[in-house]
Design an enzyme around this catalytic site. Structure first.
Site, PDB file in Angstrom:
ATOM      1  N   HIS A   1       1.626-135.359  71.649  1.00  0.00           N
ATOM      2  CA  HIS A   1       0.885-134.362  72.419  1.00  0.00           C
ATOM      3  C   HIS A   1       1.466-132.958  72.254  1.00  0.00           C
ATOM      4  CE1 HIS A   1      -0.755-137.910  74.347  1.00  0.00           C
ATOM      5  NE2 HIS A   1      -1.599-137.178  75.020  1.00  0.00           N
TER       6      HIS A   1
ATOM      7  N   GLU B   1     -13.887-137.859  70.397  1.00  0.00           N
ATOM      8  CA  GLU B   1     -13.687-136.556  69.744  1.00  0.00           C
ATOM      9  C   GLU B   1     -14.449-136.412  68.430  1.00  0.00           C
ATOM     10  OE1 GLU B   1     -11.033-138.138  71.133  1.00  0.00           O
ATOM     11  OE2 GLU B   1     -10.356-136.718  72.645  1.00  0.00           O
TER      12      GLU B   1
END
Lengths: 468, 358
Positions: free
Chosen positions: A270, A201
């Site tokens: 998450h 990322e």
């Protein structure tokens, strides 16, 4: 007792699926682990296996049936000591979420699926937005579309219009998107413009930002914004600040997009809403759409924008369908809120999935004689302060609804705005209804308790109306 | 704790160039020759290096006088690296670096006065006074910053390389970073993608031996930084960064390699910074003798000067060059001191490019 095969939930957010293909016929002997059927969702195709062996006695949902609810009885297998021919299909299955209570009568084998599909449709037809968006002329033809499809169409349309637009991220190409948002883009635009990245990322957020500085218009997909925390330095230090630090020389027209906020039962790491984080940063545009029309119109605007845009989607909304105006150039203005429902007693201000919560609360309040106005902020930076203050002036009462933590949140910002600039219009303190101030727990009951709830919005709205 | 390997300071007898063998059996890059410069070319290298040196000395003085604020990282000692490499670059190439960026800007052809005016925070500065020493850019000159976060320029430069390839403009992005930045994870995320996608990126580690006060040997398990690309199959070269002709020779080979579509290349430039990390350096982590030794024996500008004299240039000609540079730098300093600060309304400009909302 024969074995009942029910449509399983194959992902945390799956609510319905398509029985794409039966791999067995009635009368077939099956071993434990044998493949029974292919089940499709808008995200994936999966194989349904038999847990136990026996004879396929009844297939209750025909291949190709769409919108079959999770838990629907789709087949019956007779155990080895049972006579398959003697197995009776139950006379009907539930058309609500508890398939155990299947008492209602119906003669047709596929009635369960059909009924469910109708239920889903009926629910969908209840208009989510009661006020017409000012940008849509009356009589415009509408297309029913999921948020997922709307986002994909927005990208595809911009990619057709501008060769410098490309999309990169994890699993965006061959896998067709981890949440199927980029479905079909590889086929149409090829590997040069639809690029699978390694799981990296920080790296690909920086590469995308550099490519934007070099004159391209990247769309960087984060599988979820939870993973963008690894990349936030490039979003903020590299993308948001460079134009200012360069005295306006270094453009960075990039879109960082992906699902944000709580999904379903995926735990604290998450399940975070980053809206307030990004919305606090000058140099960024932050967009957080609710329905499909906004998802499409605002994503197109984001891609066209010369500025870095953080575009926060919501996984739970991906599969929900809404009307999208069937016009060629459906691009919405950034920085404009929308009145989702007119009302005169109290304003419910929200964004993203919270808008659905606010609309549900408004419906309940209407039953009790309280007319709530629902405002969808849509863009969080720059914030449409005028729209918030205008609604406050009209109703004199406000509740902010946010699927996220309360501290230093968008709701805190709205409260501050009303204090600073709308004080004279206030007949009650502005309240906020948010998630609980805890990391999101996994257990079903705890998760439910932690998330923003319609009942709490109703309660808060009554409180500011002094009707509690 | 004993250092694992001998200190990597640039010694007089250090090899001029070494190459890694990152891809056994696959066309390794061959050790490039030292560039054979004409007198005119070497004179130009000398002029550019001396311009950077005098500029940085002046910036140091102005910092001491309070005319420059914040952080100010000087490039003195490292001039041969950027001058030699930029001489090998082409017009379509792009350059990106970290916060020690003044030299890179001058080598990209940006006038000293707009750089100095940025250092003093004036409206005439290249970033309108809103960036400062560490944040300067010139898209016109192919210079993409000037980035303040250590190693952030590495994925950004990789992205610029991505854009070169996407646009098929035959450009290369020269991505400079230091031995300190070489330990950041994002460098290796970038290496992976650059080699995977065969991006035209020339990674240049300016190994000036110290990340602030931490020597390479105290921070790097593999202190031969040109080998840092090996596990990504990126070929590496270690080059004497104190000799502008060694740098130029390596630059020619490196640009040719990258431009031919072979993917990225890593060059470790062995260099040395004479000044502190920034203006507020305690100077406790190395001896004065070490600095003096490099300065007197390895100085790239002095070496170029001696070579020019050997080539028949006379002292008077070099003095003329020096005189011209001093005049230019003094003029830049005067300009930077006298030109006005930005207007207050500039506070609110350049935040966003578009206009949004009602």
């Amino acid at each position: 007792m024969p074995i009942e095969i029910k449509l399983p939930a194959m992902s945390p957010t799956m609510e319905e699926g398509t029985v794409a293909k039966w791999l067995v016929e009635e009368g077939d002997q099956v071993e434990p682990g044998a493949l029974l059927a292919e089940i499709e969702t808008d995200k994936a195709t999966m194989e349904l296996e038999a847990d136990e062996g026996g004879t396929v006695a009844k297939i209750l949902v025909e291949a190709g049936t769409e919108d079959v609810k999770v838990g629907t009885l789709i087949a019956i297998i007779a155990r080895e000591d049972e006579d398959a021919d003697a197995v009776e299909a139950p006379s009907g299955t539930s058309d609500d979420a508890s398939p155990e209570e299947d008492n209602e009568a119906s003669d047709e084998e596929t009635s369960a699926a059909t009924a469910d599909a109708e239920t889903v449709k009926a629910k969908d037809e209840e208009p989510a937005s009661l006020a017409v968006d000012p940008e849509v002329p009356e009589g415009t033809e509408m297309k029913r579309q999921s948020v997922r499809e709307a986002l994909r169409d927005a990208m595809a349309e911009e990619m057709r219009a501008d060769d410098t637009v490309f999309v990169m991220g994890e699993e965006v190409a061959e896998y067709q998107g981890a949440y199927k948002v980029t479905q079909g883009l590889l086929e149409e635009f090829g590997g040069k413009r639809v690029i699978d990245t390694p799981i990296t990322e920080y790296g690909f957020a920086g590469v995308g930002t550099g490519a934007a500085m070099g004159g391209l218009k990247p769309i960087v997909e984060f599988m979820t914004f939870n993973f963008a925390m690894q990349a936030i330095d490039h979003i903020i230090n590299s993308a948001a600040k460079t134009n200012y630090m360069s005295g306006g020389q270094m453009r960075c027209p990039i879109v960082f997009r992906g699902p944000n906020g709580a999904a379903s039962r995926v735990g604290a790491q998450h399940s975070q809403n980053y809206a307030a984080w990004y919305a606090s940063v000058p140099g960024l545009v932050v967009i957080c759409p609710y329905d499909a029309a906004d998802a499409k119109g605002l994503l197109r605007a984001a891609i066209q924008s010369p500025d870095p845009v953080v575009f926060l989607e919501n996984e739970l909304l991906y599969g929900q369908s809404f009307d999208v105006p069937a016009v060629d150039d459906w691009v919405l203005p950034i920085g404009k809120a929308r009145v989702m429902r007119e009302g005169s007693d109290v304003s419910l201000v929200s964004y993203s999935i919270g808008v659905g919560v606010a609309l549900d609360a408004a419906a309940k309040l209407a039953d009790e004689g309280i007319e709530a106005e629902v405002i969808d902020l849509r863009t969080l930076r720059p914030l449409d302060r005028k729209a918030v203050l205008k609604s406050l002036k009209k109703t004199n009462r406000m509740v902010v609804v946010e699927e996220g933590w309360p501290t230093c949140s968008i709701s805190a910002e709205i409260q501050a705005l009303c204090m600073e600039e709308g004080f004279d219009d206030l007949d009650a303190p502005v309240l906020r209804v948010t998630n609980e101030d805890v990391p999101l727990p996994y257990a079903e009951n705890l998760e439910k308790a932690a998330l923003v709830k319609v009942a709490d919005v109703v309660k808060a709205a009554k409180r500011v109306c002094y009707k509690d | 704790m004993a250092a694992k390997k001998a200190a990597a300071t640039p010694e007089k007898d250090a090899p001029r160039v070494r190459v890694s063998d990152a891809r056994p059996g696959l066309d390794p890059i061959s050790a490039p020759d030292r560039y054979e410069a004409s007198r005119e070319e070497l004179t130009e290298f000398y002029r550019q290096m001396l311009t950077i040196r005098r500029f940085e000395e002046k910036a140091g003085q102005m910092y001491g006088m309070g005319l420059i604020g914040g952080f100010c990282h000087l490039y003195i000692g490292q001039e041969a690296v950027v001058v030699g490499l930029q001489a090998a670059a082409k017009e379509q190439d792009s350059v990106i670096t970290g916060y020690r960026d003044h030299g890179h800007m001058l080598a990209c052809g940006i006038p000293p006065k707009v750089v100095m005016a940025e250092l003093t925070g004036r409206a005439a500065g290249i970033s309108k006074g809103k960036g400062g020493s560490m944040h300067m850019f010139s898209v016109e000159h192919g210079f993409y910053g000037g980035h303040g976060i250590v190693a952030a320029q590495v994925p950004l430069g990789t992205g610029l390389g991505f854009a070169h390839k996407y646009k098929e403009d035959n450009g290369v992005c020269v991505t400079f970073f230091g031995d300190g930045a070489a330990n950041q994870g994002q460098v290796y995320e970038s290496f992976n993608m650059a080699e995977l996608w065969k991006l035209p990126v020339l990674y240049v580690i300016e190994n000036n031996q110290y990340a602030m006060g931490t020597s390479v040997n105290r921070a790097s398990a593999e202190n031969e930084l040109f080998r840092r690309g090996e596990s990504f199959r990126i070929e590496g070269m270690q080059v004497n960064g104190m000799d502008v002709l060694d740098v130029r020779g390596a630059g020619d080979a490196a640009f040719e390699w990258v431009r031919s579509g072979k993917g990225p290349l890593l060059i470790e430039m062995m260099t040395y910074r004479y000044r502190g990390h920034s203006m507020s350096d305690p100077a406790k982590y190395r001896s004065r003798d070490e600095v003096t030794d490099v300065r007197t024996k390895r100085d790239p500008i002095e070496a170029a000067k001696q070579l020019l004299l050997e080539m028949g240039e006379n002292e008077d000609g070099l003095k003329e060059i020096e005189k011209g540079i001093r005049a230019e730098i003094n003029e830049a300093a005067d300009f930077a001191e006298q030109t006005p600060e930005p207007e207050l309304k500039e506070l609110y400009t350049d935040v966003l490019v578009g206009t949004y909302g009602s």
